[in-house]
Design a protein around this motif. Structure first.
Motif, PDB file in Angstrom:
ATOM      1  N   ASN A 136      89.291  33.042 -31.704  1.00  0.00           N
ATOM      2  CA  ASN A 136      89.928  33.133 -33.003  1.00  0.00           C
ATOM      3  C   ASN A 136      89.133  34.029 -33.951  1.00  0.00           C
ATOM      4  N   LEU A 137      87.810  33.854 -33.991  1.00  0.00           N
ATOM      5  CA  LEU A 137      86.970  34.691 -34.852  1.00  0.00           C
ATOM      6  C   LEU A 137      87.040  36.160 -34.440  1.00  0.00           C
ATOM      7  N   LEU A 138      87.026  36.409 -33.145  1.00  0.00           N
ATOM      8  CA  LEU A 138      87.101  37.789 -32.657  1.00  0.00           C
ATOM      9  C   LEU A 138      88.442  38.425 -33.006  1.00  0.00           C
ATOM     10  N   GLU A 139      89.516  37.653 -32.902  1.00  0.00           N
ATOM     11  CA  GLU A 139      90.842  38.197 -33.205  1.00  0.00           C
ATOM     12  C   GLU A 139      90.984  38.476 -34.697  1.00  0.00           C
ATOM     13  N   ILE A 140      90.404  37.620 -35.529  1.00  0.00           N
ATOM     14  CA  ILE A 140      90.444  37.856 -36.973  1.00  0.00           C
ATOM     15  C   ILE A 140      89.689  39.138 -37.320  1.00  0.00           C
ATOM     16  N   LEU A 141      88.468  39.259 -36.819  1.00  0.00           N
ATOM     17  CA  LEU A 141      87.648  40.439 -37.120  1.00  0.00           C
ATOM     18  C   LEU A 141      88.293  41.706 -36.564  1.00  0.00           C
ATOM     19  N   ALA A 142      88.836  41.628 -35.364  1.00  0.00           N
ATOM     20  CA  ALA A 142      89.481  42.795 -34.759  1.00  0.00           C
ATOM     21  C   ALA A 142      90.708  43.220 -35.556  1.00  0.00           C
ATOM     22  N   ALA A 143      91.507  42.250 -35.981  1.00  0.00           N
ATOM     23  CA  ALA A 143      92.723  42.583 -36.726  1.00  0.00           C
ATOM     24  C   ALA A 143      92.395  43.219 -38.070  1.00  0.00           C
ATOM     25  N   LEU A 144      91.380  42.701 -38.756  1.00  0.00           N
ATOM     26  CA  LEU A 144      91.006  43.252 -40.061  1.00  0.00           C
ATOM     27  C   LEU A 144      90.496  44.680 -39.945  1.00  0.00           C
ATOM     28  N   ASN A 145      89.880  45.009 -38.803  1.00  0.00           N
ATOM     29  CA  ASN A 145      89.313  46.348 -38.603  1.00  0.00           C
ATOM     30  C   ASN A 145      90.164  47.229 -37.690  1.00  0.00           C
ATOM     31  N   ASP A 146      91.383  46.743 -37.352  1.00  0.00           N
ATOM     32  CA  ASP A 146      92.303  47.516 -36.501  1.00  0.00           C
ATOM     33  C   ASP A 146      91.658  47.924 -35.181  1.00  0.00           C
ATOM     34  N   ARG A 147      91.046  46.944 -34.534  1.00  0.00           N
ATOM     35  CA  ARG A 147      90.398  47.183 -33.245  1.00  0.00           C
ATOM     36  C   ARG A 147      90.851  46.133 -32.243  1.00  0.00           C
ATOM     37  N   GLU A 148      90.375  46.275 -31.000  1.00  0.00           N
ATOM     38  CA  GLU A 148      90.698  45.308 -29.954  1.00  0.00           C
ATOM     39  C   GLU A 148      89.618  44.234 -29.901  1.00  0.00           C
ATOM     40  N   PRO A 149      90.007  42.968 -29.707  1.00  0.00           N
ATOM     41  CA  PRO A 149      89.023  41.871 -29.681  1.00  0.00           C
ATOM     42  C   PRO A 149      87.930  42.043 -28.627  1.00  0.00           C
ATOM     43  N   LYS A 150      88.285  42.516 -27.441  1.00  0.00           N
ATOM     44  CA  LYS A 150      87.274  42.694 -26.392  1.00  0.00           C
ATOM     45  C   LYS A 150      86.242  43.741 -26.794  1.00  0.00           C
ATOM     46  N   GLU A 151      86.692  44.774 -27.465  1.00  0.00           N
ATOM     47  CA  GLU A 151      85.775  45.816 -27.935  1.00  0.00           C
ATOM     48  C   GLU A 151      84.827  45.251 -28.981  1.00  0.00           C
ATOM     49  N   VAL A 152      85.355  44.433 -29.896  1.00  0.00           N
ATOM     50  CA  VAL A 152      84.535  43.817 -30.933  1.00  0.00           C
ATOM     51  C   VAL A 152      83.508  42.869 -30.313  1.00  0.00           C
ATOM     52  N   ALA A 153      83.932  42.108 -29.310  1.00  0.00           N
ATOM     53  CA  ALA A 153      83.044  41.120 -28.680  1.00  0.00           C
ATOM     54  C   ALA A 153      81.794  41.768 -28.088  1.00  0.00           C
ATOM     55  N   SER A 154      81.934  42.990 -27.596  1.00  0.00           N
ATOM     56  CA  SER A 154      80.802  43.660 -26.944  1.00  0.00           C
ATOM     57  C   SER A 154      79.671  43.987 -27.906  1.00  0.00           C
ATOM     58  N   GLU A 155      79.913  43.886 -29.204  1.00  0.00           N
ATOM     59  CA  GLU A 155      78.915  44.257 -30.202  1.00  0.00           C
ATOM     60  C   GLU A 155      78.068  43.075 -30.665  1.00  0.00           C
ATOM     61  N   PHE A 156      78.364  41.859 -30.159  1.00  0.00           N
ATOM     62  CA  PHE A 156      77.660  40.675 -30.632  1.00  0.00           C
ATOM     63  C   PHE A 156      77.069  39.881 -29.475  1.00  0.00           C
ATOM     64  N   GLN A 157      75.934  39.296 -29.738  1.00  0.00           N
ATOM     65  CA  GLN A 157      75.306  38.397 -28.768  1.00  0.00           C
ATOM     66  C   GLN A 157      75.186  36.978 -29.325  1.00  0.00           C
ATOM     67  N   ARG A 158      75.128  36.843 -30.643  1.00  0.00           N
ATOM     68  CA  ARG A 158      74.947  35.536 -31.268  1.00  0.00           C
ATOM     69  C   ARG A 158      76.174  35.170 -32.098  1.00  0.00           C
TER      70      ARG A 158
END
Length: 342
Positions: A249-271
């Protein structure tokens, strides 16, 4: 040679003026509305008639209607390019709804899932809760709508609208455009932060799990900081896994706000903490300006009412033509030198 102007497709959406609008409403609907007005002939309804199918406060309904108008304008709906109208301001909605009730069948209305859910466990169910899909069909058909953006939970109502429009056209002549449903692809369903298995909803009593569009920056940050994640300690986007619903849910929110894909956003975080902080920053950046403009607009009631009057005039011009055609097709005797709905 004079050129014929091509008619733009018409898109229509509606929102009830009850409860507090959430981030889910913004990402699932309102933000798309702002974009749609650039490409379509856009009509946005504040559906106060639908709001009285259940118990309500008249004072809250009246104030909520004006507040919803202010919020739509604050989000970026342009009253000059789009038609923003209060449903009860256009009498033809209720008039055409009766024709739709005379076209739909009892069996079709009784199969509506939302009626079953909303009436469950209630000692007194209003007849309007059963028949309101006919009013919803009238809302759409009244404006010869081509496209209706909806969530998956509303698809059944659009199918009913298509059914009654086709049945009416076959029985009495071609009066209505047959509308098509459009489902937003990214973040169409923003989930509750505390209970990510449930949809974020403005009718929900869970204030901690909802991010409201008028929340302060501090409220937004606190809610996201407390958002449920999981025990995996790994930022990954995994679809259809209920145990990872919170992080998804957090990844989808952040991805939608930045017009990106959730999987792409996930790769940028470890914590998880970093993901929550980035998500909070993005939400605050988007909602802060909306909140400030909302309060400025709400302070000028005269301007809001003037913009709604523009919407009412535009809507009435289209609605009166459609209702006249429908009344003529079904066999009503027209009053002399008058339009239906006057």
């Amino acid at each position: 040679m004079e050129q014929t102007q091509v008619r733009r497709e018409r898109v229509l959406s509606g929102v009830q003026p009850t409860g507090q609008a959430t981030l889910g409403n913004y990402l699932g609907a309102f933000r798309q509305w702002r974009t749609q007005q650039e490409h379509y002939d856009a009509i946005f309804l504040i559906v106060d008639q639908h709001a009285i199918t259940v118990e309500h406060s008249p004072v809250a309904l009246r104030e909520g209607t004006l507040q919803m108008a202010a919020l739509l304008f604050a989000i970026g709906i342009d009253p000059q390019r789009s038609t923003v109208v209060v449903q009860s301001h256009v009498a033809q909605h209720a008039q055409l709804a009766w024709l739709m009730e005379c076209t739909a069948t009892y069996g079709e209305l009784s199969r509506m899932i939302q009626f079953k859910e909303k009436s469950k466990g209630s000692a007194m169910v209003r007849a309007s809760l059963f028949t309101y899909p006919a009013l919803m069909a009238a809302d759409i058909l009244l404006y010869q709508t081509d496209l209706v953006p909806v969530g998956e939970d509303q698809i059944q109502h659009i199918e009913l609208t298509r059914t009654v429009a086709t049945r009416f056209n076959h029985a009495y002549g071609e009066v209505f455009v047959i509308p098509r449903a459009v489902i937003p692809s990214v973040a169409a369903r923003v989930m509750d932060l505390s209970h990510p298995e449930a949809k974020m909803s403005k009718s929900s009593s869970d204030r901690q799990g909802n991010i409201y569009l008028l929340d302060s920056d501090d409220q937004i940050r606190r809610k996201i900081a407390k958002a449920k994640t999981d025990l995996f300690n790994e930022v990954r986007y995994v679809e259809d896994d209920p145990e990872r619903a919170g992080v998804r849910n957090l990844l989808e929110i952040l991805a939608a706000l930045n017009d990106r894909e959730p999987k792409e956003v996930a790769s940028e975080f470890q914590r998880y903490g970093d993901l929550k902080e980035a998500t909070a920053d993005a939400v605050v950046a988007h909602l802060g300006p909306i909140r400030e403009r909302y309060h400025t607009l709400l302070a000028d009631r005269t301007q809001l009412e003037a913009w709604l009057a523009i919407g009412r005039e535009r809507a009435n011009a289209t609605a009166s033509v459609t209702l006249s055609r429908a009344y003529d097709a079904i066999g009503y005797l027209a009053p002399k030198e008058a339009r239906y709905g006057d």
